[in-house]
Design a protein around this motif. Structure first.
Motif, PDB file in Angstrom:
ATOM      1  N   ARG A  70     -39.230 -12.238  14.188  1.00 37.77           N
ATOM      2  CA  ARG A  70     -38.297 -11.573  15.109  1.00 37.77           C
ATOM      3  C   ARG A  70     -37.051 -12.424  15.328  1.00 37.77           C
ATOM      4  O   ARG A  70     -35.913 -11.921  15.265  1.00 37.77           O
ATOM      5  CB  ARG A  70     -38.998 -11.306  16.433  1.00 37.77           C
ATOM      6  N   LEU A  71     -37.231 -13.711  15.581  1.00 37.30           N
ATOM      7  CA  LEU A  71     -36.089 -14.586  15.829  1.00 37.30           C
ATOM      8  C   LEU A  71     -35.232 -14.749  14.578  1.00 37.30           C
ATOM      9  O   LEU A  71     -34.000 -14.758  14.641  1.00 37.30           O
ATOM     10  CB  LEU A  71     -36.570 -15.951  16.324  1.00 37.30           C
ATOM     11  N   LYS A  72     -35.891 -14.882  13.433  1.00 36.69           N
ATOM     12  CA  LYS A  72     -35.157 -15.085  12.186  1.00 36.69           C
ATOM     13  C   LYS A  72     -34.393 -13.828  11.752  1.00 36.69           C
ATOM     14  O   LYS A  72     -33.449 -13.914  10.971  1.00 36.69           O
ATOM     15  CB  LYS A  72     -36.128 -15.498  11.077  1.00 36.69           C
ATOM     16  N   SER A  73     -34.828 -12.667  12.251  1.00 39.25           N
ATOM     17  CA  SER A  73     -34.182 -11.421  11.856  1.00 39.25           C
ATOM     18  C   SER A  73     -32.953 -11.091  12.698  1.00 39.25           C
ATOM     19  O   SER A  73     -32.227 -10.137  12.407  1.00 39.25           O
ATOM     20  CB  SER A  73     -35.173 -10.251  11.946  1.00 39.25           C
ATOM     21  N   LEU A  74     -32.716 -11.866  13.737  1.00 42.92           N
ATOM     22  CA  LEU A  74     -31.573 -11.590  14.606  1.00 42.92           C
ATOM     23  C   LEU A  74     -30.264 -11.793  13.844  1.00 42.92           C
ATOM     24  O   LEU A  74     -30.130 -12.733  13.053  1.00 42.92           O
ATOM     25  CB  LEU A  74     -31.597 -12.519  15.822  1.00 42.92           C
ATOM     26  N   PRO A  75     -29.268 -10.951  14.087  1.00 41.65           N
ATOM     27  CA  PRO A  75     -27.971 -11.141  13.422  1.00 41.65           C
ATOM     28  C   PRO A  75     -27.266 -12.373  13.979  1.00 41.65           C
ATOM     29  O   PRO A  75     -27.034 -12.464  15.194  1.00 41.65           O
ATOM     30  CB  PRO A  75     -27.210  -9.857  13.767  1.00 41.65           C
ATOM     31  N   PRO A  76     -26.942 -13.334  13.141  1.00 39.89           N
ATOM     32  CA  PRO A  76     -26.341 -14.582  13.634  1.00 39.89           C
ATOM     33  C   PRO A  76     -24.979 -14.389  14.287  1.00 39.89           C
ATOM     34  O   PRO A  76     -24.593 -15.186  15.139  1.00 39.89           O
ATOM     35  CB  PRO A  76     -26.232 -15.448  12.365  1.00 39.89           C
ATOM     36  N   GLU A  77     -24.268 -13.336  13.909  1.00 38.28           N
ATOM     37  CA  GLU A  77     -22.973 -13.119  14.534  1.00 38.28           C
ATOM     38  C   GLU A  77     -23.123 -12.695  16.003  1.00 38.28           C
ATOM     39  O   GLU A  77     -22.212 -12.914  16.821  1.00 38.28           O
ATOM     40  CB  GLU A  77     -22.166 -12.054  13.771  1.00 38.28           C
ATOM     41  N   LEU A 129     -29.430 -18.582  19.178  1.00 31.68           N
ATOM     42  CA  LEU A 129     -30.855 -18.302  18.977  1.00 31.68           C
ATOM     43  C   LEU A 129     -31.255 -18.455  17.516  1.00 31.68           C
ATOM     44  O   LEU A 129     -32.325 -18.998  17.211  1.00 31.68           O
ATOM     45  CB  LEU A 129     -31.197 -16.893  19.460  1.00 31.68           C
ATOM     46  N   THR A 130     -30.427 -17.988  16.613  1.00 32.94           N
ATOM     47  CA  THR A 130     -30.774 -18.119  15.197  1.00 32.94           C
ATOM     48  C   THR A 130     -30.709 -19.587  14.753  1.00 32.94           C
ATOM     49  O   THR A 130     -31.500 -20.024  13.917  1.00 32.94           O
ATOM     50  CB  THR A 130     -29.848 -17.263  14.318  1.00 32.94           C
ATOM     51  N   GLU A 131     -29.790 -20.341  15.345  1.00 35.52           N
ATOM     52  CA  GLU A 131     -29.675 -21.756  14.987  1.00 35.52           C
ATOM     53  C   GLU A 131     -30.894 -22.551  15.452  1.00 35.52           C
ATOM     54  O   GLU A 131     -31.356 -23.464  14.758  1.00 35.52           O
ATOM     55  CB  GLU A 131     -28.416 -22.342  15.634  1.00 35.52           C
ATOM     56  N   THR A 132     -31.429 -22.192  16.617  1.00 36.98           N
ATOM     57  CA  THR A 132     -32.502 -22.993  17.219  1.00 36.98           C
ATOM     58  C   THR A 132     -33.870 -22.311  17.151  1.00 36.98           C
ATOM     59  O   THR A 132     -34.833 -22.786  17.767  1.00 36.98           O
ATOM     60  CB  THR A 132     -32.179 -23.269  18.703  1.00 36.98           C
ATOM     61  N   ALA A 133     -33.994 -21.236  16.400  1.00 30.68           N
ATOM     62  CA  ALA A 133     -35.220 -20.430  16.390  1.00 30.68           C
ATOM     63  C   ALA A 133     -36.479 -21.258  16.148  1.00 30.68           C
ATOM     64  O   ALA A 133     -37.495 -21.069  16.821  1.00 30.68           O
ATOM     65  CB  ALA A 133     -35.112 -19.336  15.326  1.00 30.68           C
ATOM     66  N   ASP A 134     -36.425 -22.178  15.194  1.00 33.18           N
ATOM     67  CA  ASP A 134     -37.620 -22.948  14.848  1.00 33.18           C
ATOM     68  C   ASP A 134     -38.146 -23.757  16.031  1.00 33.18           C
ATOM     69  O   ASP A 134     -39.355 -23.993  16.143  1.00 33.18           O
ATOM     70  CB  ASP A 134     -37.335 -23.890  13.684  1.00 33.18           C
ATOM     71  N   TYR A 135     -37.252 -24.175  16.925  1.00 35.22           N
ATOM     72  CA  TYR A 135     -37.662 -25.070  18.006  1.00 35.22           C
ATOM     73  C   TYR A 135     -38.351 -24.342  19.159  1.00 35.22           C
ATOM     74  O   TYR A 135     -38.829 -24.976  20.100  1.00 35.22           O
ATOM     75  CB  TYR A 135     -36.462 -25.872  18.505  1.00 35.22           C
ATOM     76  N   PHE A 136     -38.390 -23.009  19.081  1.00 41.16           N
ATOM     77  CA  PHE A 136     -39.204 -22.240  20.018  1.00 41.16           C
ATOM     78  C   PHE A 136     -40.624 -22.062  19.474  1.00 41.16           C
ATOM     79  O   PHE A 136     -41.486 -21.510  20.160  1.00 41.16           O
ATOM     80  CB  PHE A 136     -38.590 -20.854  20.255  1.00 41.16           C
ATOM     81  N   LEU A 137     -40.859 -22.568  18.264  1.00 47.45           N
ATOM     82  CA  LEU A 137     -42.117 -22.314  17.570  1.00 47.45           C
ATOM     83  C   LEU A 137     -42.923 -23.576  17.270  1.00 47.45           C
ATOM     84  O   LEU A 137     -44.105 -23.495  16.953  1.00 47.45           O
ATOM     85  CB  LEU A 137     -41.837 -21.573  16.258  1.00 47.45           C
ATOM     86  N   TYR A 138     -42.289 -24.728  17.349  1.00 51.57           N
ATOM     87  CA  TYR A 138     -43.029 -25.970  17.105  1.00 51.57           C
ATOM     88  C   TYR A 138     -42.278 -27.129  17.739  1.00 51.57           C
ATOM     89  O   TYR A 138     -41.113 -26.990  18.152  1.00 51.57           O
ATOM     90  CB  TYR A 138     -43.219 -26.211  15.607  1.00 51.57           C
ATOM     91  N   LEU A 139     -42.941 -28.269  17.822  1.00 45.85           N
ATOM     92  CA  LEU A 139     -42.331 -29.467  18.385  1.00 45.85           C
ATOM     93  C   LEU A 139     -41.982 -30.451  17.275  1.00 45.85           C
ATOM     94  O   LEU A 139     -42.885 -31.016  16.648  1.00 45.85           O
ATOM     95  CB  LEU A 139     -43.301 -30.151  19.359  1.00 45.85           C
ATOM     96  N   PRO A 140     -40.695 -30.662  17.001  1.00 44.85           N
ATOM     97  CA  PRO A 140     -40.354 -31.663  15.991  1.00 44.85           C
ATOM     98  C   PRO A 140     -40.699 -33.079  16.450  1.00 44.85           C
ATOM     99  O   PRO A 140     -40.973 -33.956  15.630  1.00 44.85           O
ATOM    100  CB  PRO A 140     -38.839 -31.493  15.816  1.00 44.85           C
ATOM    101  N   ASP A 141     -40.689 -33.298  17.778  1.00 50.70           N
ATOM    102  CA  ASP A 141     -41.023 -34.620  18.325  1.00 50.70           C
ATOM    103  C   ASP A 141     -41.699 -34.398  19.681  1.00 50.70           C
ATOM    104  O   ASP A 141     -41.033 -34.070  20.659  1.00 50.70           O
ATOM    105  CB  ASP A 141     -39.759 -35.461  18.483  1.00 50.70           C
ATOM    106  N   GLU A 142     -43.011 -34.579  19.731  1.00 49.74           N
ATOM    107  CA  GLU A 142     -43.764 -34.305  20.958  1.00 49.74           C
ATOM    108  C   GLU A 142     -43.353 -35.218  22.104  1.00 49.74           C
ATOM    109  O   GLU A 142     -43.185 -34.769  23.246  1.00 49.74           O
ATOM    110  CB  GLU A 142     -45.261 -34.447  20.679  1.00 49.74           C
ATOM    111  N   ASP A 143     -43.175 -36.504  21.818  1.00 46.33           N
ATOM    112  CA  ASP A 143     -42.795 -37.435  22.883  1.00 46.33           C
ATOM    113  C   ASP A 143     -41.433 -37.075  23.462  1.00 46.33           C
ATOM    114  O   ASP A 143     -41.217 -37.159  24.677  1.00 46.33           O
ATOM    115  CB  ASP A 143     -42.771 -38.871  22.354  1.00 46.33           C
ATOM    116  N   GLU A 144     -40.512 -36.696  22.596  1.00 49.10           N
ATOM    117  CA  GLU A 144     -39.173 -36.314  23.054  1.00 49.10           C
ATOM    118  C   GLU A 144     -39.239 -35.081  23.960  1.00 49.10           C
ATOM    119  O   GLU A 144     -38.554 -35.004  24.977  1.00 49.10           O
ATOM    120  CB  GLU A 144     -38.286 -36.027  21.841  1.00 49.10           C
ATOM    121  N   TYR A 145     -40.085 -34.129  23.595  1.00 50.98           N
ATOM    122  CA  TYR A 145     -40.268 -32.924  24.402  1.00 50.98           C
ATOM    123  C   TYR A 145     -40.745 -33.284  25.806  1.00 50.98           C
ATOM    124  O   TYR A 145     -40.206 -32.796  26.814  1.00 50.98           O
ATOM    125  CB  TYR A 145     -41.283 -32.008  23.718  1.00 50.98           C
TER     126      TYR A 145
END
Length: 212
Positions: free
Chosen positions: A172-179, A184-200
């Motif tokens: 759903r997030l990836k299908s959003l029109p970036p314009e 949201l399209t730029e940061t979509a992945d970060y709503f789905l996983y933690l690139p750095d748990e300690d930083e979070y």
């Protein structure tokens, strides 16, 4: 020769709670029961009722046992961040108990000590009694929420269903029109996983304490 005490009396309360905490960490709180603990200890469930009258009493004791991992000297600390960070750290170590912690926190001795210290620090900072009480509740609820609601986590025990829900959210997030939704399209992945748990958790802790 004196008669041998019953199995219930021979069981060590700390041993029971250590085992219960390990089971909860491994299999989740829903899988925890007095019957299962008794089976692990090779005793009858009735033997555990010597120590805990029911599962609610066990859960109260389990939260208390979890908080014994916090250095008791922190209750005397003048550093609000260190105290709240210690609560967060123990919840991170035992996330299965996070959901039951807020309502049981001040039903434990160490919770009362920590709560008293947090209130004292907030009052010393100039907050009214009502503000200090509300801020302290918000802090405990907020650090609990950080553990329970991490990006990508879904409260579904079935792995296949959980993965399906996360995949649907990603699609759903990836299908959003970036314009229309550039951020949201730029940061979509970060709503789905933690690139750095300690930083979070560091960001979450800073946010929780920002208004205290």
């Amino acid at each position: 020769m004196s008669p041998r005490p019953p199995a219930s009396a021979r069981l060590d309360r700390g041993q029971i709670l250590t085992l219960a905490l390990a089971l909860s960490d491994r299999e989740g709180l829903d899988a925890l029961s007095l019957r299962k603990i008794a089976a692990e200890l090779n005793v009858t469930p009735m033997a555990l009722y010597w120590h805990f009258k029911d599962k609610e009493a066990l859960l109260d004791a389990l939260v208390e046992h979890m908080f014994t991992e916090i250095d008791p000297r922190l209750a005397e600390s003048g550093d609000l961040r260190s105290i709240v960070a210690a609560v967060l750290a123990v919840l991170r170590a035992h996330p299965s108990l996070a959901g039951i912690t807020p309502v049981r926190f001040m039903r434990t001795d160490i919770g009362l000590e920590i709560g008293e210290r947090i209130l004292g620090l907030l009052r010393a900072a100039g907050h009214s009694g009502v503000a200090a009480a509300q801020f302290s509740s918000i802090m405990i609820n907020a650090v609990t929420s950080l553990v329970l609601n991490r990006p990508g986590d879904v409260e579904v025990h079935n792995t296949a269903i959980r993965e399906k829900l996360v995949a649907a959210k990603r699609a759903r997030l990836k299908s959003l029109p970036p314009e229309t939704f550039p951020h949201l399209t730029e940061t979509a992945d970060y709503f789905l996983y933690l690139p750095d748990e300690d930083e979070y958790y560091e960001r979450g802790l800073a946010f929780v304490l920002a208004f205290a």
